[in-house]
Write a protein that holds these residues in place. Sequence first.
Motif, PDB file in Angstrom:
ATOM      1  N   ALA A   1      10.813  -7.118   3.424  1.00 50.81           N
ATOM      2  CA  ALA A   1      10.045  -6.277   2.517  1.00 50.81           C
ATOM      3  C   ALA A   1       8.677  -6.885   2.313  1.00 50.81           C
ATOM      4  CB  ALA A   1      10.773  -6.162   1.173  1.00 50.81           C
ATOM      5  N   GLY A   2       7.666  -6.050   2.158  1.00 51.83           N
ATOM      6  CA  GLY A   2       6.321  -6.543   1.931  1.00 51.83           C
ATOM      7  C   GLY A   2       5.590  -5.603   1.004  1.00 51.83           C
ATOM      8  N   GLY A   3       4.648  -6.149   0.271  1.00 50.09           N
ATOM      9  CA  GLY A   3       3.848  -5.327  -0.624  1.00 50.09           C
ATOM     10  C   GLY A   3       2.622  -4.804   0.076  1.00 50.09           C
ATOM     11  N   ALA A   4       2.061  -3.753  -0.476  1.00 57.71           N
ATOM     12  CA  ALA A   4       0.860  -3.170   0.107  1.00 57.71           C
ATOM     13  C   ALA A   4      -0.372  -4.001  -0.179  1.00 57.71           C
ATOM     14  CB  ALA A   4       0.670  -1.750  -0.429  1.00 57.71           C
ATOM     15  N   GLY A   5      -0.294  -4.915  -1.168  1.00 60.18           N
ATOM     16  CA  GLY A   5      -1.468  -5.690  -1.510  1.00 60.18           C
ATOM     17  C   GLY A   5      -2.302  -4.960  -2.544  1.00 60.18           C
ATOM     18  N   ASP A   6      -3.234  -5.670  -3.158  1.00 62.67           N
ATOM     19  CA  ASP A   6      -4.083  -5.085  -4.191  1.00 62.67           C
ATOM     20  C   ASP A   6      -5.003  -4.020  -3.602  1.00 62.67           C
ATOM     21  OD1 ASP A   6      -2.973  -6.813  -6.008  1.00 62.67           O
ATOM     22  OD2 ASP A   6      -4.567  -8.304  -5.804  1.00 62.67           O
ATOM     23  N   HIS A   7      -5.160  -2.939  -4.349  1.00 63.83           N
ATOM     24  CA  HIS A   7      -6.133  -1.897  -4.064  1.00 63.83           C
ATOM     25  C   HIS A   7      -5.818  -1.079  -2.816  1.00 63.83           C
ATOM     26  CE1 HIS A   7      -8.208  -4.093  -7.134  1.00 63.83           C
ATOM     27  NE2 HIS A   7      -8.490  -5.110  -6.339  1.00 63.83           N
ATOM     28  N   GLY A   8      -4.605  -1.130  -2.324  1.00 66.61           N
ATOM     29  CA  GLY A   8      -4.226  -0.247  -1.223  1.00 66.61           C
ATOM     30  C   GLY A   8      -4.005   1.168  -1.739  1.00 66.61           C
ATOM     31  N   PHE A   9      -3.889   2.124  -0.816  1.00 64.11           N
ATOM     32  CA  PHE A   9      -3.648   3.514  -1.212  1.00 64.11           C
ATOM     33  C   PHE A   9      -3.007   4.260  -0.050  1.00 64.11           C
ATOM     34  CE2 PHE A   9      -7.900   3.210   0.565  1.00 64.11           C
ATOM     35  CZ  PHE A   9      -8.044   4.346   1.343  1.00 64.11           C
ATOM     36  N   THR A  10      -2.549   5.459  -0.323  1.00 64.38           N
ATOM     37  CA  THR A  10      -1.950   6.315   0.699  1.00 64.38           C
ATOM     38  C   THR A  10      -2.832   7.538   0.907  1.00 64.38           C
ATOM     39  OG1 THR A  10       0.286   5.600   0.134  1.00 64.38           O
ATOM     40  CG2 THR A  10       0.072   7.688   1.322  1.00 64.38           C
ATOM     41  N   ILE A  11      -3.124   7.845   2.155  1.00 59.14           N
ATOM     42  CA  ILE A  11      -3.924   9.025   2.489  1.00 59.14           C
ATOM     43  C   ILE A  11      -3.026  10.253   2.370  1.00 59.14           C
ATOM     44  CG2 ILE A  11      -5.236  10.194   4.295  1.00 59.14           C
ATOM     45  CD1 ILE A  11      -5.997   7.425   5.371  1.00 59.14           C
ATOM     46  N   LYS A  12      -3.350  11.149   1.443  1.00 62.28           N
ATOM     47  CA  LYS A  12      -2.463  12.260   1.124  1.00 62.28           C
ATOM     48  C   LYS A  12      -2.876  13.589   1.740  1.00 62.28           C
ATOM     49  CE  LYS A  12      -1.058  10.084  -3.221  1.00 62.28           C
ATOM     50  NZ  LYS A  12      -1.009  10.211  -4.704  1.00 62.28           N
TER      51      LYS A  12
ATOM     52  N   GLU B   1      -2.449   5.480  11.941  1.00 64.55           N
ATOM     53  CA  GLU B   1      -2.235   6.894  12.199  1.00 64.55           C
ATOM     54  C   GLU B   1      -0.928   7.343  11.540  1.00 64.55           C
ATOM     55  OE1 GLU B   1      -2.482   8.254  16.165  1.00 64.55           O
ATOM     56  OE2 GLU B   1      -4.534   7.585  16.471  1.00 64.55           O
ATOM     57  N   GLY B   2      -0.782   8.669  11.420  1.00 66.61           N
ATOM     58  CA  GLY B   2       0.434   9.231  10.868  1.00 66.61           C
ATOM     59  C   GLY B   2       0.175   9.980   9.570  1.00 66.61           C
ATOM     60  N   ALA B   3       1.019  10.960   9.296  1.00 66.21           N
ATOM     61  CA  ALA B   3       0.911  11.705   8.046  1.00 66.21           C
ATOM     62  C   ALA B   3       1.259  10.804   6.864  1.00 66.21           C
ATOM     63  CB  ALA B   3       1.845  12.918   8.084  1.00 66.21           C
ATOM     64  N   ASP B   4       0.572  10.994   5.751  1.00 67.61           N
ATOM     65  CA  ASP B   4       0.787  10.180   4.546  1.00 67.61           C
ATOM     66  C   ASP B   4       0.739   8.687   4.870  1.00 67.61           C
ATOM     67  OD1 ASP B   4       1.168  12.405   2.815  1.00 67.61           O
ATOM     68  OD2 ASP B   4       3.199  12.632   3.593  1.00 67.61           O
ATOM     69  N   SER B   5      -0.236   8.307   5.672  1.00 64.83           N
ATOM     70  CA  SER B   5      -0.301   6.917   6.111  1.00 64.83           C
ATOM     71  C   SER B   5      -0.836   6.015   5.001  1.00 64.83           C
ATOM     72  CB  SER B   5      -1.175   6.785   7.357  1.00 64.83           C
ATOM     73  OG  SER B   5      -2.500   7.197   7.093  1.00 64.83           O
ATOM     74  N   GLU B   6      -0.316   4.803   4.986  1.00 60.96           N
ATOM     75  CA  GLU B   6      -0.656   3.832   3.959  1.00 60.96           C
ATOM     76  C   GLU B   6      -1.824   2.970   4.414  1.00 60.96           C
ATOM     77  OE1 GLU B   6       1.730   0.629   1.142  1.00 60.96           O
ATOM     78  OE2 GLU B   6       2.416   0.999   3.184  1.00 60.96           O
ATOM     79  N   VAL B   7      -2.783   2.784   3.536  1.00 61.04           N
ATOM     80  CA  VAL B   7      -3.872   1.836   3.753  1.00 61.04           C
ATOM     81  C   VAL B   7      -3.508   0.566   2.993  1.00 61.04           C
ATOM     82  CG1 VAL B   7      -6.322   1.359   3.422  1.00 61.04           C
ATOM     83  CG2 VAL B   7      -5.573   3.672   4.039  1.00 61.04           C
ATOM     84  N   VAL B   8      -3.385  -0.527   3.715  1.00 58.51           N
ATOM     85  CA  VAL B   8      -2.894  -1.783   3.146  1.00 58.51           C
ATOM     86  C   VAL B   8      -4.058  -2.752   2.981  1.00 58.51           C
ATOM     87  CG1 VAL B   8      -1.322  -3.728   3.462  1.00 58.51           C
ATOM     88  CG2 VAL B   8      -0.660  -1.436   4.256  1.00 58.51           C
ATOM     89  N   ALA B   9      -4.163  -3.339   1.799  1.00 60.74           N
ATOM     90  CA  ALA B   9      -5.218  -4.307   1.506  1.00 60.74           C
ATOM     91  C   ALA B   9      -4.681  -5.723   1.597  1.00 60.74           C
ATOM     92  CB  ALA B   9      -5.801  -4.057   0.122  1.00 60.74           C
ATOM     93  N   LYS B  10      -5.443  -6.582   2.247  1.00 67.26           N
ATOM     94  CA  LYS B  10      -5.120  -8.004   2.346  1.00 67.26           C
ATOM     95  C   LYS B  10      -6.357  -8.811   1.977  1.00 67.26           C
ATOM     96  CE  LYS B  10      -0.909  -7.741   4.288  1.00 67.26           C
ATOM     97  NZ  LYS B  10       0.295  -8.434   3.793  1.00 67.26           N
ATOM     98  N   ASP B  11      -6.140 -10.041   1.510  1.00 62.92           N
ATOM     99  CA  ASP B  11      -7.276 -10.892   1.188  1.00 62.92           C
ATOM    100  C   ASP B  11      -8.087 -11.198   2.439  1.00 62.92           C
ATOM    101  OD1 ASP B  11      -6.712 -11.189  -1.591  1.00 62.92           O
ATOM    102  OD2 ASP B  11      -5.130 -12.624  -1.097  1.00 62.92           O
ATOM    103  N   ALA B  12      -9.396 -11.080   2.329  1.00 64.05           N
ATOM    104  CA  ALA B  12     -10.278 -11.443   3.435  1.00 64.05           C
ATOM    105  C   ALA B  12     -10.212 -12.950   3.661  1.00 64.05           C
ATOM    106  CB  ALA B  12     -11.698 -10.998   3.130  1.00 64.05           C
ATOM    107  N   PRO B  13     -10.483 -13.407   4.884  1.00 66.14           N
ATOM    108  CA  PRO B  13     -10.304 -14.835   5.201  1.00 66.14           C
ATOM    109  C   PRO B  13     -11.051 -15.788   4.283  1.00 66.14           C
ATOM    110  CG  PRO B  13     -10.627 -13.568   7.202  1.00 66.14           C
ATOM    111  CD  PRO B  13     -10.843 -12.621   6.066  1.00 66.14           C
ATOM    112  N   ASP B  14     -12.245 -15.436   3.806  1.00 65.00           N
ATOM    113  CA  ASP B  14     -13.033 -16.360   2.994  1.00 65.00           C
ATOM    114  C   ASP B  14     -12.846 -16.167   1.497  1.00 65.00           C
ATOM    115  OD1 ASP B  14     -14.051 -17.659   5.136  1.00 65.00           O
ATOM    116  OD2 ASP B  14     -15.908 -16.512   5.243  1.00 65.00           O
ATOM    117  N   SER B  15     -11.966 -15.242   1.108  1.00 67.09           N
ATOM    118  CA  SER B  15     -11.756 -15.040  -0.328  1.00 67.09           C
ATOM    119  C   SER B  15     -10.906 -16.183  -0.890  1.00 67.09           C
ATOM    120  CB  SER B  15     -11.064 -13.710  -0.582  1.00 67.09           C
ATOM    121  OG  SER B  15      -9.735 -13.728  -0.082  1.00 67.09           O
ATOM    122  N   PRO B  16     -11.100 -16.551  -2.159  1.00 67.80           N
ATOM    123  CA  PRO B  16     -10.326 -17.665  -2.746  1.00 67.80           C
ATOM    124  C   PRO B  16      -8.821 -17.460  -2.643  1.00 67.80           C
ATOM    125  CG  PRO B  16     -12.159 -17.070  -4.172  1.00 67.80           C
ATOM    126  CD  PRO B  16     -12.099 -16.019  -3.097  1.00 67.80           C
ATOM    127  N   ALA B  17      -8.346 -16.202  -2.821  1.00 65.54           N
ATOM    128  CA  ALA B  17      -6.903 -15.950  -2.789  1.00 65.54           C
ATOM    129  C   ALA B  17      -6.310 -16.225  -1.417  1.00 65.54           C
ATOM    130  CB  ALA B  17      -6.619 -14.509  -3.204  1.00 65.54           C
TER     131      ALA B  17
END
Length: 335
Positions: free
Chosen positions: A27-38, A264-280
């Motif tokens: 199981a994995g989380g979508a990460g902060d600020h992700g969304f689903t294209i509706k 790609e795909g219907a109702d596809s999820e946009v997943v947010a991950k920390d960028a390489p240089d971000s503190p997190a």
Amino acid sequence: MRRSSAVLAGLLLAGACALPASAAGSAGGAGDHGFTIKDPRIAESSGLAASRLHPGIYWTHNDSGDGPYIYAVDSATGRTVARITLRGIGAPRDVEAISIGPHDEIYLGDIGDNLGGKWPYVWIYRLPEPKELKDRTVTATQYVVKYANGPRDAESLIVHPKTGRVYIIDKKQDGGHLYEGPATLSTSGANVFRPIAPVDLWATDAAFSPDGRQLAVRGYLGGISYDWNGGRIRREGQLDVPLQDQGEGVTYSVDGTKLLYSSEGADSEVVAKDAPDSPASKSPSASGGSASTSAGGGIGIGGSGLEVGGAVAAIGLAALFGLRRLRRRNARGAR
């Protein structure tokens, strides 16, 4: 030695099936600020770009077969707030990438090649980002693009946020190249793009950081972070790319702290991950292990056997999705 995708997928799935059932899922989380294209009209999102003019808005588009359209999606709701129709261009053939350059101009890359590198030329479209988000028609400029070393398939187009220069990364299973366009694109004659650096990935999209110092390149199964270094790119590390059905989009958030990945795909999820240089991104995981990518830009896993089993199964499935996409694209090209 180069192996076929079919062999790779078979080996990965065989390894996954040999594991206990309890180890086959993760199981994995979508990460902060992700969304689903509706929006049901967006069934083949093949590129992603964060708007600087409209914070929280992400521009995307379909693969081949839709029309001269781009969509503004509100990340707070996942709903489309504007569909822009491009006027003044020919019929799009295989739109694969979107990027925003200086002065809030949108660049659309009609650079895919379903015939595997047979088109004698491809196109780039440029249009001003609308200041008001509503359905409308906008006049675009069309540029003809050729490659110095012959036709090729590509899905990654990036515009440097400071210089405005346009780059393309071709899509090859054993790695491609970063191609540099002219300092200024011209509407008279072809714009010749020349290879300037190798890219060690089967690239499906790429993105510049907002300051133009970093280049993120993603593939189906992993990604690489590069120091831009004036175009003489230096490999820095691996990206934490999520496993997606047909992952073909990536963009930095406007503040540069996140990388958002689309599929790609219907109702596809946009997943947010920390960028390489971000503190997190630099803090260790709670378990002491972390997900990373291998030297070739693929997925590598640290942690328990359960994590390994889930990852292997997911990689096998992702490989099969990639094969399915290749078969579908080849069928389109044959028509």
